[in-house]
Design a protein around this motif. Structure first.
Motif, PDB file in Angstrom:
ATOM      1  N   VAL A  99       0.853  -1.183   0.000  1.00  0.00           N
ATOM      2  CA  VAL A  99       0.000   0.000   0.000  1.00  0.00           C
ATOM      3  C   VAL A  99       0.892   1.236   0.000  1.00  0.00           C
ATOM      4  N   LEU A 157      -8.867   4.659   1.749  1.00  0.00           N
ATOM      5  CA  LEU A 157      -7.797   3.725   2.111  1.00  0.00           C
ATOM      6  C   LEU A 157      -7.987   3.160   3.511  1.00  0.00           C
ATOM      7  N   VAL A 194       2.542  -1.071   4.416  1.00  0.00           N
ATOM      8  CA  VAL A 194       2.044   0.277   4.118  1.00  0.00           C
ATOM      9  C   VAL A 194       3.205   1.266   4.164  1.00  0.00           C
TER      10      VAL A 194
END
Length: 321
Positions: A99, A157, A194
């Motif tokens: 991500v 998100l 992430v």
């Protein structure tokens, strides 16, 4: 008619010829290129029935100003993002998602996609509102990865991370202020890594959506890494942890030897080097300061090391008095 865009560089053009769902509309090749890669582009274009025109390099410069096209351009359909449904499947142990929360530099995004494809990432996830699009610069920097790795743009998100948790993923975010390091956590099993934006890091809601926060330990004075470099470090730590455990039998035998403290790489047909002899006790100051380690062809018993360039010559180690 589908909207078109230009991509440049041999990696990107070859990838769209080999792996893309939609073939290019047209390829432009500089008349100065007649090497192996140019011939490969010609052959693939002929196989896929794609029109190819040979033009002056200056025409390519005009059509794609500022793009390092390497002498080849292709008109392709604008790449559509994959559907979010791709993410919402049952988590498998080998699944690894990357991500990117707000990466806006096209070179960084392209480099992240290239590393993600090389590391075997299941998909790359971007927010729709705070990310650069799939421009020609991104696709050039990705070196063909933009055509090969699934890319999903999501509206919210934070909500996406919550949904992935429910499916069984562990969310690990990179935060330079975390007390835990990347090497303290388990990255096996279904994992989401992430990365935050350049300079700003992750947004608050994204950070709160992570199960755990980690940092990359920095040994020097530099406080942080470029986001594409940090992504590479994290992805390949996950790859390392997912490798089957256990060393090859030959290396394990060498490691178990009482005379050798670590596996010794050897050339094919060569014997491992003998352990370094201990310094002989002597009253001579010169002898105390000098230890010679010699290696000759007869001791190596290797025909492939007859050249003096392969020979380990006598080495003199000097010690302080």
């Amino acid at each position: 008619m589908a909207r078109t865009t230009l991509i440049g560089g041999f990696h990107a053009v070859l990838a769209v010829l080999e792996d893309a769902h939609d073939k290019p509309f047209e390829i432009l090749l500089a008349d100065s290129r007649d090497d192996a890669r140019a011939r490969q582009v010609r052959a693939l274009a002929q196989t896929r029935d794609v029109r190819l025109r040979v033009v002056a390099r200056s025409e390519l410069d005009i059509k794609a100003p500022g793009l390092r096209h390497q002498g080849v351009l292709a008109y392709v359909a604008e790449k559509a993002f994959d559907a979010e449904d791709l993410l919402y499947r049952a988590a498998e142990p080998h699944h690894l998602l990357l991500v990117l929360d707000g990466v806006q530099d096209p070179h960084n995004l392209g480099a992240c996609l290239r590393t993600a494809e090389a590391a075997g990432v299941t998909a790359v996830v971007l927010p729709k509102d705070r990310s650069t699009g799939l421009t020609a610069v991104v696709r050039k920097a990705a070196a063909g990865a933009a055509e090969r790795v699934p890319l999903v743009a999501v509206t919210n998100l934070a909500r996406t991370l919550t949904r992935l948790k429910e499916l069984g993923y562990w969310i690990t975010g990179l935060d330079g202020e975390s007390k835990d390091t990347l090497y303290d956590v388990d990255l096996t099993g279904p994992t989401v890594l992430v990365m935050g934006a350049e300079g700003e890091g992750m947004r608050r809601l994204t950070r709160e959506g992570c199960d755990r926060l980690v940092r990359i330990p920095m040994q020097g004075k530099i406080e942080s890494l470029n986001v594409s470099v940090a992504a590479a470090v994290c992805l390949y730590e996950a790859v390392r942890q997912r490798r089957p455990t256990g060393a090859p039998a030959r290396l394990q035998q060498v490691a178990d030897s009482p005379n050798i403290r670590a596996p010794v790489p050897t050339r094919r047909g060569c014997q491992p080097l003998a352990p370094r002899p201990a310094l002989a006790a002597s009253g001579s100051r010169t002898k105390d300061r000098v230890a010679a380690v010699s290696c000759v062809h007869k001791e190596m018993q290797c025909d492939t090391m007859k050249s003096s360039s392969w020979c380990i010559r006598t080495r003199v180690n000097r010690f302080r008095p």
